[in-house]
Design an enzyme around this catalytic site. Structure first.
Site, PDB file in Angstrom:
ATOM      1  N   HIS A  73       0.798  -1.230   0.000  1.00 53.93           N
ATOM      2  CA  HIS A  73       0.000   0.000   0.000  1.00 53.93           C
ATOM      3  C   HIS A  73       0.831   1.280   0.000  1.00 53.93           C
ATOM      4  O   HIS A  73       0.350   2.334  -0.401  1.00 53.93           O
ATOM      5  CB  HIS A  73      -0.981   0.011   1.183  1.00 53.93           C
ATOM      6  CG  HIS A  73      -0.363   0.309   2.513  1.00 53.93           C
ATOM      7  ND1 HIS A  73       0.273  -0.642   3.283  1.00 53.93           N
ATOM      8  CD2 HIS A  73      -0.277   1.466   3.214  1.00 53.93           C
ATOM      9  CE1 HIS A  73       0.699  -0.090   4.405  1.00 53.93           C
ATOM     10  NE2 HIS A  73       0.386   1.191   4.393  1.00 53.93           N
ATOM     11  N   GLU A  77       3.596   5.418  -3.210  1.00 60.17           N
ATOM     12  CA  GLU A  77       3.803   6.725  -2.575  1.00 60.17           C
ATOM     13  C   GLU A  77       5.253   6.934  -2.146  1.00 60.17           C
ATOM     14  O   GLU A  77       5.799   8.040  -2.279  1.00 60.17           O
ATOM     15  CB  GLU A  77       2.876   6.854  -1.360  1.00 60.17           C
ATOM     16  CG  GLU A  77       2.995   8.199  -0.648  1.00 60.17           C
ATOM     17  CD  GLU A  77       2.120   8.273   0.590  1.00 60.17           C
ATOM     18  OE1 GLU A  77       2.222   9.282   1.301  1.00 60.17           O
ATOM     19  OE2 GLU A  77       1.342   7.335   0.850  1.00 60.17           O
ATOM     20  N   ASP A  78       5.896   5.886  -1.626  1.00 58.82           N
ATOM     21  CA  ASP A  78       7.195   6.057  -0.967  1.00 58.82           C
ATOM     22  C   ASP A  78       8.377   5.429  -1.701  1.00 58.82           C
ATOM     23  O   ASP A  78       9.506   5.497  -1.217  1.00 58.82           O
ATOM     24  CB  ASP A  78       7.136   5.466   0.456  1.00 58.82           C
ATOM     25  CG  ASP A  78       6.162   6.224   1.343  1.00 58.82           C
ATOM     26  OD1 ASP A  78       5.953   7.422   1.089  1.00 58.82           O
ATOM     27  OD2 ASP A  78       5.616   5.619   2.282  1.00 58.82           O
ATOM     28  N   ASP A 140      -4.037   0.193   8.248  1.00 62.30           N
ATOM     29  CA  ASP A 140      -2.927   1.145   8.211  1.00 62.30           C
ATOM     30  C   ASP A 140      -2.990   2.078   9.417  1.00 62.30           C
ATOM     31  O   ASP A 140      -1.992   2.312  10.109  1.00 62.30           O
ATOM     32  CB  ASP A 140      -3.020   1.937   6.902  1.00 62.30           C
ATOM     33  CG  ASP A 140      -1.957   3.014   6.780  1.00 62.30           C
ATOM     34  OD1 ASP A 140      -0.785   2.724   7.066  1.00 62.30           O
ATOM     35  OD2 ASP A 140      -2.305   4.149   6.393  1.00 62.30           O
ATOM     36  N   ASP A 260     -19.488  -1.502  37.617  1.00 64.80           N
ATOM     37  CA  ASP A 260     -19.645  -2.427  36.484  1.00 64.80           C
ATOM     38  C   ASP A 260     -18.544  -2.228  35.449  1.00 64.80           C
ATOM     39  O   ASP A 260     -18.802  -1.879  34.313  1.00 64.80           O
ATOM     40  CB  ASP A 260     -21.025  -2.282  35.848  1.00 64.80           C
ATOM     41  CG  ASP A 260     -21.364  -0.831  35.517  1.00 64.80           C
ATOM     42  OD1 ASP A 260     -20.672   0.058  36.041  1.00 64.80           O
ATOM     43  OD2 ASP A 260     -22.296  -0.597  34.734  1.00 64.80           O
TER      44      ASP A 260
END
Length: 721
Positions: A73, A77-78, A140, A260
């Site tokens: 993913h 982009e990277d 992610d 509770d």
């Protein structure tokens, strides 16, 4: 836990068979190659992040393309990888998911708020193309939250708040209970670290005692069910930190007063055993009235099913018990992600219509709401809610958010019913439309074809569908009105400039100008003129040759740019709105140097307010304009400003104050005096100043006057411009 490729392959193989691992291994090798040398802020290899995302997706039992997309993913982009390369190596399905995630990440904006709004909007739109984009984004975000401690505090708070506002509620809507709870706790840790640590430390101090109590209850409950022929898996746990915090806030109690905070779950074989187990629990421990919820016969909107009851446990304290079948438990933990079949490319199919009706509504909202930030506000509005269940006159059960009204109910049934809602009967009695409904109410809507949505409805509707529909109706009504006003302005301006507006409208000249000004259609341009967002003179000037008008003079806009005052009535040039008529608001009296905002009024041009004017909050956001002071003529008229002088009530004080104002080159326009019982006086004066620096110089000099206690710039007047 450090995730290895073997961990991922084991999960994938368990749910999809041995042959399913081939593409996953190939994706791992590719990701390892392109991410080589990259590291995260934690110092770990960057590959650890996509590995963790892929493992979460595999745990969610998603299909192979989803897990592969999790590994890939961030590659586009990277790294140097391209979508075309992903498509070629791993197929169209994987490429589409990676592309959807990448497009969301690569967007750039002027502000963090705008970025968040548009990112979320794009993610919702991508869900319509392929739901797996959202699943990858959730996985992610989950890993990013787990490693958020390496970011700066400011970024931690911002990302934590966004996660709490959007991602945790979305996980809840998809039925991913486990992920939702973890996202909430991780977000709370960074949003309110002091509260988080206080609760965590308290739980740690009581852990040994609580675990002993949990073991005792599990043993007793297992024995009771076994003796009655019911096979069950019994679990007990301390509730999550954020859940405890919310309960403390709702009940206005301290940690030591909380009872509770421990919940038990019985997982049985089938539906029959669920109700049988419930009877045995109630026979063993006294149930708390009003604390039983049957989500099996009336599932939540995300199709969550379970029986919830609260009983008085062995300690004499409240104890929550949940009872569900094994299939219900799987859905509660992992949601519907594991039930998706992707033969249709990840699109929502008819058989899933009930589970994802909310998503279709969300997609409808975004089509009607062009403003991303308003869409985000609407989305937040709908995601945070507890449910109530009401009945139609025919006995059908309808789910609404807590606090919902008859208007929300009407829009839930049908848009036309909401648009023409004139009244409502609840349990047979007429009630105001703003009345909050309660679980068990029977609601009957009264319609009138001559009635339409009112702006007042926005003050009490509780569903995004109702709010969006009302806003859409009001905007359509406003647009029609603005087009009518715009045509009148264009016709009048055209007559003054010897141009027949109707003629140029018919021959397509106006359409060409609308296109040049980046309007989608002619109606949008005319509406903008009616809203005073663009001047009619500018529209007609664009019909002329650039060098001159028919009279041989440069167009008005050009004259303004060469030094002409674009707004004679204000005495300043307001940047960003051309030659439109501007006026200074009398309610807050802005002066040059103040932070200002413009309000596009109907027929009166742009009204300039101070940004701290309280009346701004009551105005329609879409009609507010960003404006600034750009310059002013040296001989332009002074500006009014209100000040209040608090002083000793004695002879000659007004004269002293007036003398200081005169020495500073200002004039008193008007004023009045209040005398108080404590011997003090207040002079409220409207003075004429050149700019904000001049105003504050006067305030500073007045504060030096003997017997003056304080001088302030007065609050705005009670009537907005």
């Amino acid at each position: 836990m450090s995730i290895t490729i073997e961990n991922i392959l084991e999960k994938v193989q368990r749910f999809h068979g041995p042959e399913s691992t081939v593409l996953v291994k190939k994706a791992y090798a590719f990701a390892k190659e392109v991410h080589a040398g990259q590291v995260r802020l934690s110092g770990e290899p960057y590959l650890s992040h996509p590995m963790a995302v892929a493992y979460t997706l595999a745990e969610m039992r998603l299909d192979v393309p989803s897990v592969v997309a999790g590994l890939l993913h961030d590659t586009v982009e990277d790294t140097i990888a391209t979508i075309e390369e992903i498509d070629e190596k791993f197929g169209e399905d994987v490429a589409d998911i990676v592309d959807g995630v990448t497009k969301i990440s690569l967007m750039t904006f002027d502000s963090k708020e705008a970025q968040q709004a548009e990112n979320i909007r794009k993610m919702i739109l991508a869900m319509n193309e392929d739901m797996r984009v959202l699943f990858v984004k959730l996985a992610d975000r989950l890993h990013n939250m787990r490693t958020l401690g390496f970011q700066k505090p400011e970024k931690q708070r911002r990302i934590g708040q966004e996660t709490m506002d959007i991602y945790a509620p979305l996980a809840n809507r998809l039925g991913m209970h486990r992920i939702k709870l973890e996202l909430e706790d991780l977000s709370f840790r960074y949003i309110s670290p002091d509260e988080y640590n206080r609760i965590a430390e308290w739980l740690q101090r009581h852990e040994a005692d609580d675990m002993q109590y949990i073991d005792g209850v599990i043993s007793k409950l297992r024995k009771i069910l076994y003796q009655n022929g019911i096979k069950a898996q019994i679990k007990g746990r301390i509730k999550h930190i954020y859940s405890i915090y919310r309960k403390m806030q709702a009940q206005n109690t301290t940690l030591d007063e909380m009872h509770d905070i421990i919940a038990f779950r019985a997982i049985v074989d089938d539906l029959k055993d669920c109700y049988a187990a419930l009877g045995l629990v109630h026979a063993t421990w006294k149930p708390v009235p009003g604390r039983f919820k049957d989500y099996i016969s009336m599932p939540k909107q995300n199709m969550y099913q379970s029986l919830h009851t609260t009983v008085i446990g062995p300690r004499g304290e409240r104890m929550e018990v949940q009872i569900r079948s094994e299939e219900m438990d799987k859905l509660a933990e992992h949601g519907h992600a594991s039930h998706w079949l992707y033969k249709e490319g990840g699109r929502i199919k008819q058989k899933d219509a009930r589970e994802f009706a909310w998503l279709r509504e969300m997609l409808d909202w975004q089509k009607m709401e062009s403003n991303s930030q308003e869409f985000l506000r609407t989305l937040r509005f709908d995601l945070f809610k507890d449910e109530i269940y009401v009945f139609t006159p025919r006995g059908a059960v309808k789910e609404l958010p807590e606090g919902a009204t008859s208007i929300d109910f009407a829009y839930l049934i049908h848009t036309d019913l909401g648009d023409h809602c004139a009244g409502a009967k609840v349990n047979g009695k007429l009630v105001p439309l703003s009345t909050a409904l309660k679980s068990g109410d029977t609601v009957e809507v009264i319609i009138d074809q001559n009635r339409f949505p009112s702006r007042d409805w926005l003050n009490f509707v509780k569903t995004a569908k109702a709010r969006t529909r009302v806003q859409h109706h009001l905007r359509t009504k406003e647009r029609d009105r603005s087009i009518t006003v715009g045509k009148e302005i264009l016709e009048k301006t055209g007559r003054r400039m010897n141009v027949n507006f109707n003629k140029v409208l018919k021959n397509g000249t106006i359409a060409a100008i609308a296109k040049e000004l980046k309007f989608a259609e002619v109606g949008d341009l005319i509406s903008a003129v009616g809203y005073a967002r663009i001047s009619a003179r500018k529209v007609f000037n664009l019909m002329q040759p650039k060098e001159a008008t028919p009279h041989g003079h440069p167009p008005v806009e050009e004259a303004a740019e060469k030094g002409g005052n674009a707004s004679k009535s204000t005495g300043v040039t307001i940047k960003g709105i051309g030659d439109l008529l501007t006026k200074l608001a009398k309610c807050c009296n802005p002066v040059p140097g103040d932070a200002v905002v413009g309000f596009s009024s109907r027929g009166r041009g742009i009204i300039v307010h101070r940004t701290d004017c309280p009346h701004i909050a009551t105005m329609e956001p879409e009609r507010l304009l960003n404006v600034t002071w750009e310059g002013r003529e040296d001989n332009s008229a002074p500006f009014p400003a209100r000040i209040s002088v608090f002083c000793v009530n004695k002879r000659g004080m007004l004269a002293q104050v007036a003398l200081v104002i005169d020495k500073e080159g200002a004039n008193i326009d008007s004023g009045f005096i209040r005398s108080h019982v404590d011997g003090k006086s207040e002079f409220e004066l409207l003075i004429q100043v050149s700019d904000v620096a001049h105003l504050f110089r006067i305030v500073g000099m007045l504060r030096k006057v003997d017997s003056v206690f304080e001088v302030i710039r007065s609050a705005v007047s009670s009537h907005p411009e």
